[in-house]
Write a protein that holds these residues in place. Structure first.
Motif, PDB file in Angstrom:
ATOM      1  N   GLU A   1      -9.530   2.748  -0.383  1.00  0.00           N
ATOM      2  CA  GLU A   1      -8.810   3.695  -0.925  1.00  0.00           C
ATOM      3  C   GLU A   1      -8.389   3.797  -2.552  1.00  0.00           C
ATOM      4  OE1 GLU A   1      -4.862   3.295   0.832  1.00  0.00           O
ATOM      5  OE2 GLU A   1      -5.643   3.659   2.912  1.00  0.00           O
ATOM      6  N   HIS A   2      -8.954   2.608  -3.241  1.00  0.00           N
ATOM      7  CA  HIS A   2      -8.761   2.643  -4.588  1.00  0.00           C
ATOM      8  C   HIS A   2     -10.201   2.340  -5.275  1.00  0.00           C
ATOM      9  CE1 HIS A   2      -4.701   2.939  -4.259  1.00  0.00           C
ATOM     10  NE2 HIS A   2      -4.619   2.185  -3.140  1.00  0.00           N
TER      11      HIS A   2
ATOM     12  N   LYS B   1       0.819   4.023  -3.038  1.00  0.00           N
ATOM     13  CA  LYS B   1       0.332   5.460  -2.791  1.00  0.00           C
ATOM     14  C   LYS B   1       1.686   6.324  -3.090  1.00  0.00           C
ATOM     15  CE  LYS B   1      -0.841   8.398   1.092  1.00  0.00           C
ATOM     16  NZ  LYS B   1      -0.947   8.502   2.585  1.00  0.00           N
TER      17      LYS B   1
ATOM     18  N   GLU C   1       1.142   9.262  -5.988  1.00  0.00           N
ATOM     19  CA  GLU C   1       1.524  10.815  -5.656  1.00  0.00           C
ATOM     20  C   GLU C   1       2.787  11.387  -6.529  1.00  0.00           C
ATOM     21  OE1 GLU C   1       2.174  10.447  -1.319  1.00  0.00           O
ATOM     22  OE2 GLU C   1      -0.114  10.480  -0.854  1.00  0.00           O
TER      23      GLU C   1
ATOM     24  N   GLY D   1      -6.967  -1.261   1.099  1.00  0.00           N
ATOM     25  CA  GLY D   1      -7.385  -0.712  -0.722  1.00  0.00           C
ATOM     26  C   GLY D   1      -8.661  -0.585  -1.242  1.00  0.00           C
TER      27      GLY D   1
ATOM     28  N   TYR E   1      -1.923  -6.141  -6.077  1.00  0.00           N
ATOM     29  CA  TYR E   1      -2.298  -5.717  -4.560  1.00  0.00           C
ATOM     30  C   TYR E   1      -3.079  -6.632  -4.004  1.00  0.00           C
ATOM     31  CZ  TYR E   1      -3.553  -2.160  -1.243  1.00  0.00           C
ATOM     32  OH  TYR E   1      -4.033  -1.563  -0.114  1.00  0.00           O
TER      33      TYR E   1
ATOM     34  N   PRO F   1       0.727  -1.296  -0.063  1.00  0.00           N
ATOM     35  CA  PRO F   1      -0.058   0.138  -0.143  1.00  0.00           C
ATOM     36  C   PRO F   1       0.722   1.326  -0.031  1.00  0.00           C
ATOM     37  CG  PRO F   1      -0.957  -1.837   1.431  1.00  0.00           C
ATOM     38  CD  PRO F   1       0.406  -2.275   1.052  1.00  0.00           C
ATOM     39  N   GLU F   2       1.855   1.272   0.762  1.00  0.00           N
ATOM     40  CA  GLU F   2       2.653   2.583   0.918  1.00  0.00           C
ATOM     41  C   GLU F   2       3.337   2.925  -0.457  1.00  0.00           C
ATOM     42  OE1 GLU F   2       4.132  -0.394   3.102  1.00  0.00           O
ATOM     43  OE2 GLU F   2       2.162   0.055   3.994  1.00  0.00           O
TER      44      GLU F   2
END
Length: 157
Positions: free
Chosen positions: A116-117, A63, A67, A113, A105, A59-60
């Motif tokens: 977030e997605h 992300k 970004e 997830g 993922y 996840p990190e």
């Protein structure tokens, strides 16, 4: 009576030994896994050596990549999902043949997830361009449909 007690002690000893061997085996499999976790779900442990589940993204990492405005294709799956188990042997080798770096993922291990997605079901494949979602494929499809979608993704790069 003594024979029954001895028999029960031997049977209990055998089960205890099997439990210890199983725990040691599981610990060895989990050690150094790409998820960076020591408490993996058994379904994930079962896939650790499967060549279709090697290009894991955490996840990190996802992300940070988004970004930073990177372009990438991410396969959101669950090891317990029958459709994912059917799709992975099609999708993963296909993307390798097409030269697409498909990041995997695991939603079973990283539940965040889903929200977030905006994942509604698995399998879901999302293509991001410059950190923004450009296309999505949800559910199980025929091999030809996956190929068409991935060829469209490849044309973007």
């Amino acid at each position: 009576m003594k024979k029954i007690i001895i028999f029960l002690v031997v049977v209990i000893g055998i089960f205890a030994a099997l439990a210890v061997v199983n725990n040691i085996s599981t610990s060895q499999k989990v050690e150094g896994n790409p998820y960076g976790k020591s408490n993996l779900n058994q379904a994930t442990i079962n896939q650790l050596d499967d060549p279709n589940y090697q290009n894991i993204i955490l996840p990190e990492e996802l992300k940070a990549s988004l970004e930073n405005g990177e372009s990438m294709t991410v396969y959101f799956y669950q090891p317990t999902c029958p459709a994912c188990v059917e799709a992975s042997p099609i999708v993963v080798p296909m993307t390798e043949d097409l030269g697409i770096d498909l990041e995997l993922y695991n939603l079973l291990e990283f539940n965040e997830g889903w929200n977030e997605h905006n994942i509604q079901s698995t399998p879901t494949i999302v293509h991001y361009e410059n950190g923004q979602e450009l296309g999505r494929m949800e559910g199980l499809y025929l091999e030809e449909e996956y190929r068409y979608w991935f060829e469209q993704v490849k044309a973007l790069n």
